[in-house]
Design an enzyme around this catalytic site. Sequence first.
Site, mmCIF file in Angstrom:
data_model
loop_
_atom_site.group_PDB
_atom_site.id
_atom_site.type_symbol
_atom_site.label_atom_id
_atom_site.label_comp_id
_atom_site.label_asym_id
_atom_site.label_seq_id
_atom_site.Cartn_x
_atom_site.Cartn_y
_atom_site.Cartn_z
ATOM 1 N N PRO A 283 1.936 124.662 46.046
ATOM 2 C CA PRO A 283 2.463 125.991 44.562
ATOM 3 C C PRO A 283 4.019 125.831 44.543
ATOM 4 C CG PRO A 283 1.562 126.941 47.385
ATOM 5 C CD PRO A 283 1.185 125.260 47.271
ATOM 6 N N SER B 30 6.601 126.229 46.851
ATOM 7 C CA SER B 30 7.842 126.738 47.999
ATOM 8 C C SER B 30 8.965 125.919 47.948
ATOM 9 C CB SER B 30 7.020 127.060 49.150
ATOM 10 O OG SER B 30 6.268 126.470 50.160
ATOM 11 N N CYS C 84 -0.210 118.693 56.890
ATOM 12 C CA CYS C 84 -0.378 119.398 57.477
ATOM 13 C C CYS C 84 -1.426 119.142 58.631
ATOM 14 C CB CYS C 84 -0.189 121.210 57.343
ATOM 15 S SG CYS C 84 -1.720 120.555 56.021
#
Length: 870
Positions: free
Chosen positions: A184, A186, A345
Site C-alpha cells: 500500500p 508505506s 513477512c
Amino acid sequence: MGRGGNRNRGGNRKPAFRGSKGKNRNTRDTRTEPWSDVIRGNELFEGYYRNGEFLDEKEFEEMWKYLATNLPNSFRFTGTKADALAVREIFKKRYVPGITQVTFDGEPVDPPRPVNAFPDELVWDMKTDKKVIRRSPPFAEFQKFLVAETTSGNISRQEVVSMIPPHFLDVRPGMVVLDMCAAPGSKSAQLAEMIHGDEEERVKKAATNVDTNADFDNEGGDYSDGGRSTGLLIANDTDFKRAGMLVHQVKRLNFPNLIVTQHDASIFPSIELPSGLGEKRQYLKFDRILADVPCSGDGTARKNVNVWQKWTPKDALGLHNLQMRILSRGLQMLKKGGRLVYSTCSMNPVENEAVVASAIETCGGVSKVQLVDCSNHLPNLIRKPGLSKWKVYDTSTIGGEKKTAHLFNSWDAFCKTKNKYQEQEPGRTFSPKISEGMFPPATASEEERIPLERCMRVYPHLQDTGAFFIAVLEKKDDIKVSQVQTSSKETTSIPTVGLGAVTPVPSKSATDSEVEPTILEKQANAGSEAPSQKRKLERVEESTTPKRAKVLASNGDNVGTKGDASMQVNEAAEPTANGLANGNVTTSTNELVDALADKAVSKISSREIVKKLEPSSQTQKEYFEYLPADDPTIADILNFFGISDRFPRDRFMVKNKEGLLLNKLYYTSELAKTIISLNKDRGMKFVHCGVIMFVAHKTRDKDLLKCPWRLQGEGIKILAPWASKRIIKCVSRTTLYKMLIEMFPKLPKEGNTELGEVGEQLVNLEPGCCFVKIEKSEGEGFPFDMVFPLWRHPGSINLMVDKDDRKAILLRLYNEQNPNLINHVADAAKMAEEKTKANDAMEEETLGEDGEAFEGEEGVNEVVEEVIEE
C-alpha cells in the site's frame, strides 16, 4: 512483505491464504466471531516451526508466546527530517508528559516509547489497551493528534518491522530506485523521503545563488538540479485498485520525483532511455531496488488472525516460484554495484533463504551477486542470522483425505519418499510445486559458498514486533538468468509469442547475448517518441538487442514460471570489444522474437494490440502530456509570480489526450519527464506522476485578472524559493490563527483590516493568488518554515487550506482541540438566501409595485456566485 490476494502477480501485497493455480484469491475476512475469540493455534503451523530447528526449544516457546499476542501499535514521523523532528518535539512536549502520569485500575500505564532500533526517535510504539485510550483524557487527546497528523501526512501508522527494509537499501539523493511490489505504499514513502534528502534547504540556498554544497554534511547525493535531488522513485504494483491506494499514500509527500506504474513485477518491462540516431537502445538500470514480495505472511499472525485458521505449508510452496522470478527480474534491472533488498513477512525459509540462494545460483553465483554483511547497520536492531540448513514441509493426502505431514532435509530425501509411497500407496499425492531450489544449496568451497548467514531474521520476541526476513544483495557483474528446473528436474526452453502463436526458442549457452524482457516490444514501440533530455551514462547500460516479448498463454496467464516451464530471461549485456569494432553482434534469441513480433503486427490491427495491452481492471487511461518550454500561458503565470529564469520551464504537464492547458498544471522532475515521454506509447502502464502546481481559477471575471490561476498546496513549496513577487510574510501567531479559523475574512480598502501585518501587505495588492511565507522562529514563534497559497479577492482573502488541514494545523500549533471554523461566504450565502425568501414574499404582497432588489443584495450575490464558482 506479502499482503494479499492475487499471488501470481508480482505487485500484490497481501498474504495469500486460499485459492489455487493462478486464480485470484479472495482474501476477504469472513469471520463471524470477534478477533479476541479466534483460537490462536494451528497444529501444522506450530509443528513446522517447532520441529524445523529454527530456534532451540526454550527460545521457540518464547517466540510462540509472543506470536499469539496482539501486536503493539506503532507510528513514524514522516516528511523532511526537519519537519519530522519538529512534529516529534510537539508530541514529546505536549502529550508524553500527560500520558506518562496515567494509571488504570491502580496500575501505571505504559506510555508510547521510541523504538531503539531506529535513529532520531522518529519511530514509536505503544501497547496501551483500547479501554485505557477511551477512558483516559490524555490518551484521547493524543489520539486526536495522531489521527490529524496522519491525515496531514506528518505521521505514518506503520508496523515496526515493515520500516526495516528501506533502511538497508542505503538510498541517497540522486539515486534511481524501484519498489517492485509497492502497495500500500508505506515503504515507498520512506524511499521517497530518502531520495528527497535535505533538498528543501539546498534549494533555498541555490535560489539565492549560494553554493548548494556549502554548510552541509558530506552525506553524498546528487543535488545538481538547482539544489533539487536528481533521483527518481518508481513505485509499482500489479493491481490497478491497489496502485490507487499507493498513489493516495505517496501523494501526501508532494514529491515530483515519483512515478507509479502497474505491472507484474516478475516481468517488469525494461524502461527505454534516449539514444542517438543509429545508436543501440539504452535501458534504465536502477541504483537501488526493493523487492518486498508477496508471501504467505505467517509473520503477521499477531495482527492478521486469519493466519492461525488458514496456515498450510502449501502457501509457501506455491509462492516460491513467483518470488524467485521477481527477485531474478530485479537483479536483472539492477546496475553493477547496485543494491537490492529482498524481504518478506514470512518465517518460512522456502520463501526466504531458498529464494535468495536459488536466485544467486541462477544468476551465476557469488562472483555475480553477493549477499551484503549488514551487521553494522542499524546496530540496535536485534536480529538472528539467516539459516544455512532447513527442512521443507509438505502434507500428502490420499483422495484429499488421510493427511500426513512430512519434513524433508533434501531434494533426494523428497524424491525417495515420493517414490516409496508411489509403490506402497499409489494414490498418495504430494505437492507438485516442490522443486530442488527449495532445499539448502549443496556444499561448496568457501569461495563459492553462499553466506546465507548474512540474511537477517527478525522474530516477534526479540523486540516485541511481527516477524520479518531481509536479505541485502549487491550486483558485482553482468548476469545471465539461466534455465530453471521444474519439480521433475526437467528443463524447457522459453516460449515466445507473437500474439496468438506460441513458439519454442532453442536454449542458449552461457556465452550467448542477453536479452531484456518486455511487453510486446515490437507492437508497443510503434509511434514512440524520443525526448531531448539526457541522462548520466552511469545509470544506463547499452543493450545489444531489442527486448524479449512477454510470454502469454491462450488464457492470458503467464507461461514459463518455475515448476511449469523453464525461464531463460537474460540481461542486456555490453557487446565485446571485437563485436563493436566489427560492427556486428552475435545472433541470438532476439532475432526470433523480432520475426515473430513483426509477423504478429501484420496479422492484427492496432486496436486489438491496445486491447491486449490494457488491463481489464483499468477503466480509464491516464494521459501524461508535457507542454513546450515556451508555452505562453506558463510564461505568463511564472512572470506573474516573479519566478526565476533558473526554474525549469519544460517540466509542466497536463493530463488530457490533446495536451490542452484546461484545468490543472502538474510539475515533474527531469528524469520522470524523460521516462514518461519515451515509454508511454511502448506498453508501459503509468498510473501517477506529477505534483499539482496550478489550478485554473474559474470565475465570471477571470478576464479581469492578470493571472486566473491558483497556486496549490501540493506544489507551492517547490516553487516558493524561486519567487520574487506576490510574497506575503506572516510573523504573528495571532494573524495566522485568524486566517486559519476564518474563511474569507473581509479586507476593507480603508481602516483596520483586522489581519495584522498580512492585511497591511495585501491592501494594495491586486486580486489574484500569492504566497504566504512563515519562517521558523524560536520561543513562542513557529516550529518550522511554512508556506501557504492565499487568494486575494477584491473585498476579502482566503487561505487556500482545506478544512481537515486547517484543523490539523490549529491542533499542532495552537492545541485547538475542537476548532469552530467560521466561513464568511457560507454565512453570506445563508443570509442572501434568507433575504431572497423575504424579498419573494414581499413581491407577492406588493404585486405590481417596483420589484427592485433589497439594498446590498447584489453585493452578497456576487460573493455567493464567486464561492460557488470556486
